[in-house]
Write a protein that holds these residues in place. Sequence first.
Motif, PDB file in Angstrom:
ATOM      1  N   THR A 169       0.850  -1.332   0.167  1.00 19.95           N
ATOM      2  CA  THR A 169      -0.012  -0.007   0.078  1.00 19.95           C
ATOM      3  C   THR A 169       0.806   1.196   0.191  1.00 19.95           C
ATOM      4  O   THR A 169       2.127   1.212   0.177  1.00 19.95           O
ATOM      5  N   GLU A 170       0.238   2.359  -0.183  1.00 18.99           N
ATOM      6  CA  GLU A 170       1.096   3.660  -0.279  1.00 18.99           C
ATOM      7  C   GLU A 170       1.395   3.934   1.086  1.00 18.99           C
ATOM      8  O   GLU A 170       2.884   4.360   1.246  1.00 18.99           O
ATOM      9  N   SER A 171       0.854   3.305   2.176  1.00 17.64           N
ATOM     10  CA  SER A 171       1.490   3.379   3.591  1.00 17.64           C
ATOM     11  C   SER A 171       2.631   2.753   3.851  1.00 17.64           C
ATOM     12  O   SER A 171       3.445   3.244   4.496  1.00 17.64           O
ATOM     13  N   MET A 172       2.677   1.486   3.053  1.00 20.72           N
ATOM     14  CA  MET A 172       3.682   0.808   3.419  1.00 20.72           C
ATOM     15  C   MET A 172       4.947   1.266   2.602  1.00 20.72           C
ATOM     16  O   MET A 172       5.916   1.474   3.060  1.00 20.72           O
ATOM     17  N   ILE A 173       4.776   1.958   1.403  1.00 24.24           N
ATOM     18  CA  ILE A 173       5.675   2.581   0.689  1.00 24.24           C
ATOM     19  C   ILE A 173       6.341   3.705   1.593  1.00 24.24           C
ATOM     20  O   ILE A 173       7.656   3.892   1.565  1.00 24.24           O
ATOM     21  N   GLU A 174       5.420   4.351   2.034  1.00 22.79           N
ATOM     22  CA  GLU A 174       5.913   5.588   2.796  1.00 22.79           C
ATOM     23  C   GLU A 174       6.700   5.213   3.984  1.00 22.79           C
ATOM     24  O   GLU A 174       7.740   5.826   4.459  1.00 22.79           O
ATOM     25  N   LEU A 175       6.398   4.284   4.759  1.00 20.44           N
ATOM     26  CA  LEU A 175       7.157   3.684   5.765  1.00 20.44           C
ATOM     27  C   LEU A 175       8.367   2.908   5.419  1.00 20.44           C
ATOM     28  O   LEU A 175       9.467   3.182   6.160  1.00 20.44           O
ATOM     29  N   ALA A 176       8.522   2.293   4.184  1.00 23.74           N
ATOM     30  CA  ALA A 176       9.701   1.809   3.763  1.00 23.74           C
ATOM     31  C   ALA A 176      10.537   2.975   3.370  1.00 23.74           C
ATOM     32  O   ALA A 176      11.910   2.777   3.637  1.00 23.74           O
ATOM     33  N   SER A 177      10.273   4.107   2.930  1.00 26.21           N
ATOM     34  CA  SER A 177      11.051   5.104   2.807  1.00 26.21           C
ATOM     35  C   SER A 177      11.868   5.861   3.935  1.00 26.21           C
ATOM     36  O   SER A 177      12.756   5.767   4.099  1.00 26.21           O
ATOM     37  N   ALA A 178      10.493   5.850   4.941  1.00 24.75           N
ATOM     38  CA  ALA A 178      11.146   6.389   6.300  1.00 24.75           C
ATOM     39  C   ALA A 178      12.382   5.479   7.131  1.00 24.75           C
ATOM     40  O   ALA A 178      13.251   6.007   7.652  1.00 24.75           O
ATOM     41  N   LEU A 179      12.310   4.427   6.787  1.00 23.41           N
ATOM     42  CA  LEU A 179      13.023   3.323   7.289  1.00 23.41           C
ATOM     43  C   LEU A 179      14.436   3.076   6.498  1.00 23.41           C
ATOM     44  O   LEU A 179      15.197   2.186   6.607  1.00 23.41           O
ATOM     45  N   ARG A 180      14.096   3.600   5.286  1.00 27.76           N
ATOM     46  CA  ARG A 180      15.490   3.350   4.024  1.00 27.76           C
ATOM     47  C   ARG A 180      15.629   2.200   3.849  1.00 27.76           C
ATOM     48  O   ARG A 180      16.844   1.616   3.792  1.00 27.76           O
ATOM     49  N   LEU A 181      14.305   1.267   3.594  1.00 26.42           N
ATOM     50  CA  LEU A 181      14.372  -0.107   3.257  1.00 26.42           C
ATOM     51  C   LEU A 181      14.855   0.049   1.524  1.00 26.42           C
ATOM     52  O   LEU A 181      14.578   0.911   0.877  1.00 26.42           O
ATOM     53  N   ASP A 182      15.645  -1.142   1.363  1.00 21.81           N
ATOM     54  CA  ASP A 182      15.985  -1.256  -0.025  1.00 21.81           C
ATOM     55  C   ASP A 182      15.034  -2.159  -1.148  1.00 21.81           C
ATOM     56  O   ASP A 182      14.894  -1.873  -2.174  1.00 21.81           O
ATOM     57  N   VAL A 183      14.357  -3.160  -0.317  1.00 25.12           N
ATOM     58  CA  VAL A 183      13.315  -4.012  -1.250  1.00 25.12           C
ATOM     59  C   VAL A 183      12.406  -4.393  -0.305  1.00 25.12           C
ATOM     60  O   VAL A 183      12.452  -4.655   1.030  1.00 25.12           O
ATOM     61  N   LEU A 184      11.137  -4.373  -0.850  1.00 23.26           N
ATOM     62  CA  LEU A 184      10.018  -4.888  -0.122  1.00 23.26           C
ATOM     63  C   LEU A 184       9.570  -6.378  -0.673  1.00 23.26           C
ATOM     64  O   LEU A 184       9.627  -6.534  -1.737  1.00 23.26           O
ATOM     65  N   VAL A 185       9.464  -7.494   0.198  1.00 21.22           N
ATOM     66  CA  VAL A 185       9.081  -8.651  -0.179  1.00 21.22           C
ATOM     67  C   VAL A 185       7.628  -8.824   0.396  1.00 21.22           C
ATOM     68  O   VAL A 185       7.223  -8.730   1.500  1.00 21.22           O
ATOM     69  N   VAL A 186       6.530  -8.730  -0.513  1.00 26.49           N
ATOM     70  CA  VAL A 186       5.171  -8.915  -0.277  1.00 26.49           C
ATOM     71  C   VAL A 186       4.441 -10.099  -0.500  1.00 26.49           C
ATOM     72  O   VAL A 186       4.815 -10.812  -1.557  1.00 26.49           O
ATOM     73  N   HIS A 187       3.573 -10.571   0.298  1.00 23.82           N
ATOM     74  CA  HIS A 187       3.018 -11.950   0.054  1.00 23.82           C
ATOM     75  C   HIS A 187       2.058 -11.719  -1.240  1.00 23.82           C
ATOM     76  O   HIS A 187       2.078 -12.581  -2.095  1.00 23.82           O
ATOM     77  N   HIS A 188       1.138 -10.671  -1.202  1.00 19.59           N
ATOM     78  CA  HIS A 188       0.070 -10.520  -2.071  1.00 19.59           C
ATOM     79  C   HIS A 188       0.649 -10.052  -3.307  1.00 19.59           C
ATOM     80  O   HIS A 188       1.607  -9.156  -3.441  1.00 19.59           O
ATOM     81  N   PRO A 189      -0.253 -10.361  -4.425  1.00 16.73           N
ATOM     82  CA  PRO A 189       0.271  -9.698  -6.032  1.00 16.73           C
ATOM     83  C   PRO A 189       0.286  -8.303  -6.026  1.00 16.73           C
ATOM     84  O   PRO A 189      -0.866  -7.829  -5.264  1.00 16.73           O
ATOM     85  N   VAL A 190       0.689  -7.519  -6.554  1.00 15.38           N
ATOM     86  CA  VAL A 190       0.977  -5.958  -6.726  1.00 15.38           C
ATOM     87  C   VAL A 190       0.494  -5.824  -8.219  1.00 15.38           C
ATOM     88  O   VAL A 190       0.560  -6.298  -9.149  1.00 15.38           O
TER      89      VAL A 190
END
Length: 347
Positions: free
Chosen positions: A77-98
Motif C-alpha cells: 500500500t502507499e502507507s507501506m511504501i512511505e514507511l519503507a522510505s522512512a526506514l530506508r528499506l531497499d526491497v519490499l518482499v510482499v505476499h500478495h500480488p501487486v
Amino acid sequence: MTVERSETDVTSVLQALNHISRGRMVMDWNEVTSGSNPYVVTKTSNIPGKSVIEIPGLIFGDKRKRVSRIGVGMTLTESMIELASALRLDVLVVHHPVAEAANSGGVPFADYLPLYGLSIIEMHEAFHGLHPGLTFLHGHRKLKTDTSFGGIPGNVLHKGVAFEEVRTAGDILNRIGEWMGREIDRDLLEAERAIRGESALEEATLSNPAKLLSGTPDSPVKHVLHFFPHTGFSLEHLESALAMYPETDTIIVSISRVREDHEFVKLARRRGLTFIVGNPHSVEIWENGLPLAYALEMLLPQTEVVLLRERMTAVPLRNIGHAKMVEYGKAIAETHLVSGVSRAVYI
C-alpha cells in the motif's frame, strides 16, 4: 551492541526466496511469457481491466541493486511504501500480488518507487503450502495439503489431525487466543481509545475474533478439514472433501470469514460437525509473514529484515475525537463538495 552488516543485492534476495519456495520463484522473465512456471497465474472476477497476473519474483527494480535492509509485508500500500522510505528499506518482499496504481497510491510504480530506491518482490501462491504454521496455530497437524483443490490455483485444503493436547473446540479457540496475543491488541486498542477520546474505535483483528458457529466448546475434535473461503472454495468443494474424508468431525475456516447463515455452516449443522472460524486475514502477517522474515534473516545474515504490519481501525464520524480535523473535514465538505448541490437528490 551494534552489529556490523555488509550488503547483498536483489539477486541474492531472489535466490534466497527461491530456496525458501523450493524453486517456485520466477528467476527469468521467459518463465512468465512461456507459461512454464505454474505459479504465474491470472486472478480475475471478469471485471474488465481489473485482472492481475501473479508473478512470484522481482516486479520492480534492478537485480544488481545493493541491499542492506529488507522489508517483509502482506499487501503493498502507499502507507507501506512511505514507511519503507522512512526506514530506508531497499526491497519490499510482499505476499500478495501487486498491480500498478492499485498498490501504489493511484500512480505507476515507475513514478513512485524510484523516489525511494525501492524494489518490489511478490510471492503469494509460490509461498502457499510450504510450512504447517497456519494449521499448527489452529491446533492440528496437517496430514495432506492440496494447494489447487478442485483444479483452482490457490484453493488450499488441509486435512489434519488434532494435537494430543487439543481435545475440544474450546481448546482450539483458547489456543488461537494465546498464540496470537490478543490481550496485547486489546490493551493497545483500549489505550488508543482513551488517548484519542474515541470510545467507539474498532480494530480489524479484535473485531474479527475466532468463533464457534456449529457445535459447543465441549465438542470433541480429532479429524479436521481446514480451508480458506475466499480462495474460491465452494459448497460443492466442501461436500467433495467430506466425501474424501468421511471421518471429519471439525471444519476450520480461516484468513477469510463466513457468517452464521452461510451454506458452509448450515451443512456442518446438518451433519453434526463442529465449525470454527479461526484467524482473520489481518493476522496473516504473523502466520505467513513472520516465518518468511526469519527465513530470509537466516539465509541472508548480512542484511537487516523488518516486519511491516499494517493496522486497520475504524470509527464513526460522530465519534472522531480530533476536534481540529473534524472542523476541517466539515468545512471542506460543506464549502467545496456540497454547497450548490441539491440535497434533495440524496434524501
